[in-house]
Design a protein around this motif. Structure first.
Motif, short mmCIF file in Angstrom:
data_model
loop_
_atom_site.label_atom_id
_atom_site.label_comp_id
_atom_site.label_asym_id
_atom_site.label_seq_id
_atom_site.Cartn_x
_atom_site.Cartn_y
_atom_site.Cartn_z
N GLN A 261 0.82 -1.20 0.00
CA GLN A 261 0.00 0.00 0.00
C GLN A 261 0.87 1.27 0.00
O GLN A 261 2.03 1.24 0.39
CB GLN A 261 -0.91 0.01 1.23
CG GLN A 261 -1.88 -1.16 1.29
CD GLN A 261 -2.82 -1.20 0.11
OE1 GLN A 261 -3.47 -0.20 -0.20
NE2 GLN A 261 -2.91 -2.34 -0.55
N THR A 262 0.29 2.38 -0.44
CA THR A 262 1.00 3.66 -0.42
C THR A 262 1.33 4.07 1.01
O THR A 262 2.41 4.59 1.29
CB THR A 262 0.14 4.74 -1.09
OG1 THR A 262 -0.06 4.38 -2.46
CG2 THR A 262 0.82 6.11 -1.03
N ALA B 135 10.71 3.15 2.59
CA ALA B 135 9.87 4.24 2.12
C ALA B 135 10.62 5.05 1.07
O ALA B 135 11.85 5.15 1.11
CB ALA B 135 9.47 5.14 3.27
N ARG B 136 9.90 5.63 0.16
CA ARG B 136 10.52 6.45 -0.87
C ARG B 136 10.98 7.78 -0.29
O ARG B 136 10.30 8.39 0.53
CB ARG B 136 9.51 6.71 -2.00
CG ARG B 136 10.13 7.31 -3.26
CD ARG B 136 9.08 7.41 -4.36
NE ARG B 136 9.69 7.72 -5.66
CZ ARG B 136 9.04 7.70 -6.81
NH1 ARG B 136 7.75 7.38 -6.83
NH2 ARG B 136 9.65 7.98 -7.94
N GLY B 137 12.17 8.23 -0.73
CA GLY B 137 12.65 9.56 -0.40
C GLY B 137 12.66 10.42 -1.65
O GLY B 137 12.40 9.94 -2.76
N LEU C 292 7.70 2.22 -4.47
CA LEU C 292 8.00 2.31 -3.04
C LEU C 292 6.86 3.02 -2.30
O LEU C 292 6.32 4.02 -2.78
CB LEU C 292 9.30 3.08 -2.81
CG LEU C 292 10.59 2.37 -3.19
CD1 LEU C 292 11.76 3.35 -3.14
CD2 LEU C 292 10.85 1.19 -2.25
N PRO C 293 6.50 2.53 -1.11
CA PRO C 293 5.50 3.24 -0.29
C PRO C 293 5.97 4.65 0.05
O PRO C 293 7.17 4.93 0.07
CB PRO C 293 5.40 2.38 0.97
CG PRO C 293 5.94 1.04 0.58
CD PRO C 293 6.97 1.29 -0.47
N ASP D 53 -1.92 8.18 -5.85
CA ASP D 53 -1.41 7.37 -6.96
C ASP D 53 0.10 7.58 -7.02
O ASP D 53 0.58 8.56 -7.56
CB ASP D 53 -2.07 7.81 -8.27
CG ASP D 53 -1.53 7.04 -9.47
OD1 ASP D 53 -0.85 6.01 -9.26
OD2 ASP D 53 -1.76 7.49 -10.61
N ARG D 54 0.85 6.64 -6.46
CA ARG D 54 2.28 6.86 -6.27
C ARG D 54 3.14 6.38 -7.43
O ARG D 54 4.33 6.71 -7.49
CB ARG D 54 2.75 6.17 -4.99
CG ARG D 54 2.85 4.63 -5.08
CD ARG D 54 3.26 4.05 -3.75
NE ARG D 54 3.59 2.64 -3.80
CZ ARG D 54 2.73 1.65 -3.69
NH1 ARG D 54 1.44 1.93 -3.54
NH2 ARG D 54 3.12 0.37 -3.74
#
Length: 485
Positions: free
Chosen positions: A212-213, A288-290, A326-327, A358-359
């Motif tokens: 999930q996001t 997690a995305r940076g 990536l979340p 919407d990632r």
């Protein structure tokens, strides 16, 4: 920013301003950029009509990643002196750092016209032009329904492993033993075979696609849970974290909170190890995305160049595809929200709205996704424009209201160098953790990680940088960032 509309500087002010400028130059050469900014500012306050003062402060701001301030100063130099060519260089560099490549190209084009035989000017123009064209191509294929993913183009069965390869082999599923061997292999500065790299990446992609996001995490009563901030390609400091805190396992879960790559020149090793642990422990290892898990940043700060140098452009394209999955945030025990950057320009953002983002795309320069990746806290109440030129600054009242609205105790974020590796602010409701000590071999900061147990009381562990092989940070960065003084 100083106002140049006031009375003319006195001779005494002019002389004192030059002293401050010279002192700032010394700090800059010693890579003490915060101090350099302070003394350029003193010079500007005394004599605000000198273009070079703003130009010099602009590049110091670039070094501290205050891209928005760098852009303001570069623009100010050109207000004062349209013939100050370095001003166009500085402004283009700020635009580049903010991902505004078309605007940067205009400035580089002007410099090239003025200095038609200057090799550096020509190189910067051509390099920027390449990026603009590449982005146009990416935009075209994004709407091309016949375009297939990079992952679909990889057939592991057709990739042979040469008899001469003596490193770790991955014929079945990833095991703790394989990860141990890979850590040592990378520590010895050796390359994992591309077949095994692709296998790890493809397995990680499957897991992130199903994530999930906003991910919910429950800390078991018997476990600690570790949150790490930016690593930025500092592989040997990542190894030190595992020495201090234990390698990831089902009983030793981790969350790495973005900016795994760029700047440090062992980004490939960092990201592959993290992906490996994600595949090995999918329910006990989180990423997690940076803001640096994006094309713009990777093109500028080294990850693209490093991946191409060590493997191929095709592999970099696959990383880009995976980064999009990536979340963006994690919520621990329904009480602690963890994101890379920070909070929002609106007061009414709820967790459910984050869940619906919407990632699967490159981050834009506004909106919730952008702010999750880019925003920073500020000590005063309210909101203000970000020094980075992207995202916002948010105050203690903003954090208090967000936590109250979403029934949270506090937030954890990363994204900023801190002298002690962490900082507790906003009345204890905003914690910053940064895990790359002596960032870029020049900041002198400690690194830190946070351990939480079921009571959610954070414990901070700090550490110094450890030695690494003689490969300088930014070794693979875009030559556009080879900025002279």
């Amino acid at each position: 920013m100083a106002d140049s509309s006031g009375p003319s500087a006195t001779p005494e002010d002019v002389a004192k301003a030059e002293e401050h400028k010279n002192k700032a130059n010394e700090y800059f050469k010693d890579k003490k950029y915060v101090e350099a900014v302070e003394f350029y500012t003193r010079a500007i306050d005394l004599n605000p009509s000198v273009a070079s003062y703003y130009g010099n402060r602009s590049i110091a701001h670039l070094r501290t990643e205050a891209f928005g301030y760098a852009l303001q100063d570069a623009s100010k130099t050109l207000e004062l002196d349209k013939n100050y060519i370095k001003g166009y260089y500085r402004r283009a560099s700020a635009y580049m750092a903010m991902g505004k490549f078309k605007l940067a190209l205009k400035d580089y084009e002007l410099v090239k016209k003025v200095r038609s035989k200057d090799k550096d000017a020509i190189q910067k123009y051509e390099e920027c032009n390449k990026i603009v064209k590449w982005m146009a191509f990416q935009k075209a294929i994004a709407v091309d329904t016949t375009y297939t993913s990079v992952a679909d183009s990889i057939n592991l069965d057709t990739i042979d492993v040469e008899d001469s390869y003596s490193g770790p082999k991955l014929d079945d599923d990833i095991s703790a033993g394989f990860m141990k061997n890979m850590l040592q292999w990378f520590k010895d500065q050796k390359k994992l075979h591309k077949k095994y790299c692709y296998k790890i990446m493809l397995e990680a992609k499957k897991l992130f696609e199903a994530t999930q996001t906003l991910c919910d995490i429950k800390i078991p009563d018997s476990n600690k849970f570790t949150v790490c901030g930016d690593i930025h390609g500092q592989f040997y400091d990542l190894l030190n974290i595992f020495e201090l805190n234990g390698v990831p396992s089902q009983d030793n879960p981790y969350l790495f909170n973005g900016d795994f790559v760029d700047r440090g020149s062992f980004s490939f090793e960092v990201i592959l190890v993290l992906f490996g642990y994600k595949v090995l422990y999918p329910q006990h290892f989180y990423m997690a995305r940076g803001n640096h898990e994006s094309i713009n940043m990777n093109q500028m700060y080294g990850f693209e160049g490093e991946t191409k140098a060590k493997y191929s452009s095709h592999m970099f394209e696959l990383f880009t595809e995976i980064f999009n999955w990536l979340p963006l945030a994690h919520c621990i025990n329904e009480k602690v929200l963890v994101m890379h950057g920070g909070l929002f320009s609106r007061d009414d953002v709820k967790l459910d709205e984050i869940r619906k983002i919407d990632r699967f795309r490159q981050p834009s320069d506004e909106g919730l996704m952008c702010e999750l990746l880019w925003s920073d806290p500020q000590p005063m109440n309210g909101r203000s424009p970000s020094k980075r030129g992207v995202g916002i600054h948010f105050g203690p009242d903003v954090t208090e209201q967000f936590c109250s609205l979403n029934k949270l105790e506090f937030i954890i974020r990363s994204h900023e160098v801190k002298d002690n590796g962490y900082e507790v602010s906003h009345n204890g409701k905003c914690i910053t953790v940064f895990s790359a000590p002596n960032y870029c071999d020049q900041m002198g900061n400690k690194g830190a990680f946070i351990t939480l147990t079921n009571d959610l009381k954070p414990k901070f562990t700090t550490y110094e940088a450890v030695p690494h092989p003689n490969v300088r940070p930014m070794q693979y960065a875009n030559p556009l960032f080879g900025l002279g003084f």
